[in-house]
Design an enzyme around this catalytic site. Structure first.
Site, mmCIF file in Angstrom:
data_model
loop_
_atom_site.group_PDB
_atom_site.id
_atom_site.type_symbol
_atom_site.label_atom_id
_atom_site.label_comp_id
_atom_site.label_asym_id
_atom_site.label_seq_id
_atom_site.Cartn_x
_atom_site.Cartn_y
_atom_site.Cartn_z
ATOM 1 N N ARG A 164 11.847 -1.319 10.707
ATOM 2 C CA ARG A 164 10.615 -0.950 11.411
ATOM 3 C C ARG A 164 10.944 -1.692 12.098
ATOM 4 N NH1 ARG A 164 6.003 0.759 7.734
ATOM 5 N NH2 ARG A 164 4.710 -0.029 9.350
ATOM 6 N N ARG A 166 0.309 -8.351 13.479
ATOM 7 C CA ARG A 166 -0.100 -7.320 12.651
ATOM 8 C C ARG A 166 -1.371 -8.365 11.196
ATOM 9 N NH1 ARG A 166 4.328 -4.199 9.928
ATOM 10 N NH2 ARG A 166 3.059 -3.646 9.247
ATOM 11 N N ARG A 180 11.888 -5.479 3.849
ATOM 12 C CA ARG A 180 11.450 -4.393 4.224
ATOM 13 C C ARG A 180 12.748 -3.424 4.255
ATOM 14 N NH1 ARG A 180 5.667 -2.126 4.578
ATOM 15 N NH2 ARG A 180 6.241 -1.694 6.889
ATOM 16 N N ARG A 189 -9.050 1.861 8.842
ATOM 17 C CA ARG A 189 -9.155 0.475 9.260
ATOM 18 C C ARG A 189 -9.650 -0.777 10.175
ATOM 19 N NH1 ARG A 189 -3.125 0.936 9.040
ATOM 20 N NH2 ARG A 189 -1.677 -1.186 9.474
ATOM 21 N N LYS A 195 0.826 -1.399 0.078
ATOM 22 C CA LYS A 195 0.420 -0.115 -0.027
ATOM 23 C C LYS A 195 0.887 1.220 -0.086
ATOM 24 C CE LYS A 195 -2.411 -0.674 3.844
ATOM 25 N NZ LYS A 195 -1.792 -2.622 4.237
#
Ligand code: AMP
Length: 216
Positions: free
Chosen positions: A162, A173, A129, A90, A15
């Site tokens: 992160r 998550r 990532r 969300r 996203k």
């Protein structure tokens, strides 16, 4: 009428990457609730301190705080022609608040692209990532490596991993997404706003599918 788009999909589906690319190509503002929280954390604001306690566990920040933060952001002048909402709404409460806050501006949602990919792909994407410290540009060790290791191609700032991209937090998550966010898929499908886009393709292909959906 302005153009407001909600990018829906699980964590790691792309996203953020796609929102940045779409914003560049369409001129719409990019509104990322995750980036807004990370800025608060960096600036050590009261909201940042509170948000960190949820984010580090992979949980959602409470609706009232999140809604107030996004509401303030979408009334900024750069959102006058519209925005790409990334990571918001969300929850069903946030979805209702989105309709209400756009209604107050005399606007409504244009489209909700729902980006999908198998869970295996999500975990692989999140664990590789790397994010740029200055502006949140996103890279991946395998799928989108920076030209120079550890350095953002766009602005030369440091890349970091992160905390919430750690394997235990990633699983949490995804569970939170399934429980709290996935009901929005049916909600927006019923409203006739949902369009499914395959996220397990090359970055450029996903952007092309999103732009095609927008043109329609
Ligand atoms: P993201 O960068 O979108 O993956 O968001 C990172 C984290 O910020 C999430 O795991 C949540 O803890 C928090 N967060 C971001 N957006 C929201 C939201 N709309 N509602 C509640 N928490 C959020």
């Amino acid at each position: 009428m302005a153009t407001f788009i909600v990018l829906l999909g699980p964590p790691g589906v792309g996203k953020g990457t796609q929102a940045k690319r779409l914003a560049k190509q369409t001129g719409l503002a990019h509104v990322s609730s995750g980036d807004l929280f990370r800025k608060h954390i960096k600036d050590k604001t009261d909201l940042g301190v509170l948000a960190k306690s949820y984010i580090s566990k992979g949980e959602l920040v409470p609706d009232d705080l999140t809604i107030a933060m996004v509401k303030e952001r979408i009334t900024c002048p750069d959102c006058e022609t519209g925005a790409i909402l990334d990571g918001f709404p969300r929850t069903p409460v946030q979805a209702e608040a989105t309709t209400a806050m756009l209604g107050e501006l005399g606007e409504e949602l244009t489209l909700v692209p729902y980006i999908i990919a198998p869970e295996k792909v999500l975990i692989e994407r999140l664990s590789g990532r790397w994010t740029c410290r200055a502006s949140g540009h996103i890279f991946h060790t395998k799928f989108n490596p920076p030209a120079k290791e550890g350095i953002c191609d766009v602005d030369g700032s440091e890349l970091y991993q992160r905390d919430d991209d750690k394997p235990e937090t990633v699983k949490k998550r995804i569970q939170v997404y399934l429980k709290q966010t996935s009901p929005l898929v049916e909600h927006y499908r019923e409203e006739g706003l949902l369009i499914e886009v395959r996220g397990d393709q090359e970055i450029e292909e996903v952007t092309k599918d999103l732009l095609d959906a927008l043109k329609k």
